[in-house]
Design a protein around this motif. Structure first.
Motif, mmCIF file in Angstrom:
data_model
loop_
_atom_site.group_PDB
_atom_site.id
_atom_site.type_symbol
_atom_site.label_atom_id
_atom_site.label_comp_id
_atom_site.label_asym_id
_atom_site.label_seq_id
_atom_site.Cartn_x
_atom_site.Cartn_y
_atom_site.Cartn_z
ATOM 1 N N ILE A 1 28.330 105.477 -21.506
ATOM 2 C CA ILE A 1 28.508 105.555 -22.956
ATOM 3 C C ILE A 1 27.254 104.969 -23.586
ATOM 4 N N ASN A 2 26.480 105.806 -24.255
ATOM 5 C CA ASN A 2 25.195 105.374 -24.787
ATOM 6 C C ASN A 2 25.333 104.680 -26.137
ATOM 7 N N VAL A 3 24.470 103.687 -26.344
ATOM 8 C CA VAL A 3 24.377 102.986 -27.628
ATOM 9 C C VAL A 3 22.997 103.304 -28.192
ATOM 10 N N PRO A 4 22.895 104.224 -29.144
ATOM 11 C CA PRO A 4 21.573 104.623 -29.636
ATOM 12 C C PRO A 4 20.920 103.540 -30.481
ATOM 13 N N THR A 5 19.631 103.660 -30.655
ATOM 14 C CA THR A 5 18.901 102.760 -31.547
ATOM 15 C C THR A 5 19.516 102.809 -32.948
ATOM 16 N N GLY A 6 19.706 101.639 -33.533
ATOM 17 C CA GLY A 6 20.290 101.571 -34.864
ATOM 18 C C GLY A 6 21.796 101.385 -34.860
ATOM 19 N N TYR A 7 22.406 101.384 -33.674
ATOM 20 C CA TYR A 7 23.850 101.198 -33.575
ATOM 21 C C TYR A 7 24.181 100.032 -32.650
ATOM 22 N N THR A 8 25.345 99.457 -32.880
ATOM 23 C CA THR A 8 25.888 98.402 -32.030
ATOM 24 C C THR A 8 27.247 98.860 -31.525
ATOM 25 N N MET A 9 27.532 98.545 -30.262
ATOM 26 C CA MET A 9 28.799 98.938 -29.652
ATOM 27 C C MET A 9 29.532 97.706 -29.147
ATOM 28 N N VAL A 10 30.854 97.712 -29.337
ATOM 29 C CA VAL A 10 31.725 96.638 -28.858
ATOM 30 C C VAL A 10 32.773 97.256 -27.948
ATOM 31 N N PRO A 11 32.777 96.915 -26.652
ATOM 32 C CA PRO A 11 33.818 97.445 -25.767
ATOM 33 C C PRO A 11 35.158 96.768 -26.058
ATOM 34 N N LEU A 12 36.169 97.563 -26.355
ATOM 35 C CA LEU A 12 37.500 97.023 -26.629
ATOM 36 C C LEU A 12 38.386 97.040 -25.398
ATOM 37 N N ARG A 13 38.383 98.176 -24.701
ATOM 38 C CA ARG A 13 39.270 98.334 -23.529
ATOM 39 C C ARG A 13 38.696 99.414 -22.624
ATOM 40 N N ILE A 14 38.492 99.082 -21.351
ATOM 41 C CA ILE A 14 38.064 100.061 -20.360
ATOM 42 C C ILE A 14 39.018 99.956 -19.174
ATOM 43 N N ALA A 15 39.747 101.026 -18.900
ATOM 44 C CA ALA A 15 40.716 101.050 -17.809
ATOM 45 C C ALA A 15 40.255 102.059 -16.764
ATOM 46 N N VAL A 16 40.308 101.661 -15.507
ATOM 47 C CA VAL A 16 39.918 102.528 -14.394
ATOM 48 C C VAL A 16 41.058 102.542 -13.380
ATOM 49 N N ASN B 1 36.856 88.037 -26.005
ATOM 50 C CA ASN B 1 35.651 87.866 -26.828
ATOM 51 C C ASN B 1 34.615 88.888 -26.367
ATOM 52 N N PRO B 2 34.686 90.120 -26.880
ATOM 53 C CA PRO B 2 33.821 91.197 -26.381
ATOM 54 C C PRO B 2 32.371 91.034 -26.812
ATOM 55 N N LEU B 3 31.494 91.661 -26.024
ATOM 56 C CA LEU B 3 30.070 91.650 -26.337
ATOM 57 C C LEU B 3 29.763 92.560 -27.517
ATOM 58 N N PHE B 4 28.698 92.231 -28.232
ATOM 59 C CA PHE B 4 28.102 93.132 -29.214
ATOM 60 C C PHE B 4 26.841 93.683 -28.551
ATOM 61 N N ILE B 5 26.885 94.944 -28.141
ATOM 62 C CA ILE B 5 25.781 95.558 -27.407
ATOM 63 C C ILE B 5 24.929 96.340 -28.395
ATOM 64 N N VAL B 6 23.739 95.826 -28.685
ATOM 65 C CA VAL B 6 22.850 96.404 -29.698
ATOM 66 C C VAL B 6 21.936 97.429 -29.032
ATOM 67 N N GLY B 7 21.909 98.653 -29.577
ATOM 68 C CA GLY B 7 21.121 99.717 -28.993
ATOM 69 C C GLY B 7 19.621 99.551 -29.204
ATOM 70 N N PRO B 8 18.828 100.179 -28.322
ATOM 71 C CA PRO B 8 19.255 101.125 -27.298
ATOM 72 C C PRO B 8 19.822 100.419 -26.065
ATOM 73 N N ALA B 9 20.937 100.939 -25.580
ATOM 74 C CA ALA B 9 21.614 100.355 -24.425
ATOM 75 C C ALA B 9 22.662 101.358 -23.955
ATOM 76 N N HIS B 10 23.373 101.017 -22.877
ATOM 77 C CA HIS B 10 24.508 101.857 -22.495
ATOM 78 C C HIS B 10 25.507 101.063 -21.656
ATOM 79 N N ILE B 11 26.759 101.463 -21.777
ATOM 80 C CA ILE B 11 27.837 100.949 -20.935
ATOM 81 C C ILE B 11 27.966 101.881 -19.743
#
Length: 225
Positions: free
Chosen positions: A73-88, A185-195
């Motif tokens: 899941i990509n986090v483009p430049t200019g966006y921030t992503m917060v993972p809420l729930r990931i189930a596998v 307490n989820p991370l704030f992942i600031v783009g560019p980045a990816h989960i």
């Protein structure tokens, strides 16, 4: 006698400005910040695999491959992503040898987005069902050829299971193998980045993924002191 009051609060912009507090469900209330973001259309959900059809983990093979995640899941430049729930959830097949392992890893690369490589393009759904606009980020699954070279993954969650046959491989029972990442307490992942999500092992490991994230303009957080 009745009195009408106008409630004002400072917003979270780089230069805070006063805004009116709005009512929700006919009254003033304080919502969980995650739900507040979802209500504004910033929540997104990605699903990998459906019903009885999983994908095969381990870069469409066995052993985990950093360049071939089961979900990116990509986090483009200019966006921030917060993972809420990931189930596998994985479906462990018949193991053949003592000390065979199965693994699930959830992590992120804080420096770059993941390229498509050879993969399946996923279409995130907004967590407000009336919003049908496209997500502001890309997402890929089921890699069978490399994406970006040598991602540097910081692990957020991991699960590993090792086999002890105690006899004939064919007599081994199928067992439950899954991982739920739902951070307090989820991370704030600031783009560019990816989960990135990985699963695999000594034998091919089929599985499913459900991921819910927030994605919003980074200006909402990068101006905070």
């Amino acid at each position: 006698m009745s009195v009408d009051l106008l409630n004002l609060a400072k917003d979270y912009s780089a230069t805070p400005a006063e805004v009116e507090l709005k009512a929700l469900f006919a009254g003033l209330c304080v919502a969980d910040w995650r739900q507040a973001f979802i209500a504004r259309g910033f929540g997104w959900h990605v699903q990998v695999g459906a019903l009885t059809t999983p994908i095969t983990g381990g870069g469409d093979g066995t052993v985990l491959d950093l360049e071939q995640p089961e979900l990116a899941i990509n986090v483009p430049t200019g966006y921030t992503m917060v993972p809420l729930r990931i189930a596998v959830e994985c479906q462990v097949g018949v193991q053949t040898t003592d000390a065979h392992e199965n693994e699930i890893v959830i992590g992120f690369d804080r420096t770059q987005v993941q390229t498509a490589g050879t993969s399946t393009t996923e279409v995130p759904a907004n967590m407000r069902s009336d919003i049908t606009a496209a997500a502001p980020f890309t997402s890929y699954s089921a890699y069978t050829a490399d994406g970006v070279a040598a991602p540097v993954i910081t692990e957020l969650a991991r699960k590993a299971g090792q086999v002890d046959l105690q006899g004939t491989a064919a007599t081994l029972n199928v067992y439950q193998f899954d991982l739920l990442y739902e951070p307090l307490n989820p991370l704030f992942i600031v783009g560019p980045a990816h989960i990135a999500v990985y699963f695999g092992g000594n034998i091919a490991l089929p599985g499913f993924i459900q991921a819910s994230v927030l994605a919003f303009p980074s200006t909402l957080v990068t101006g905070l002191a």
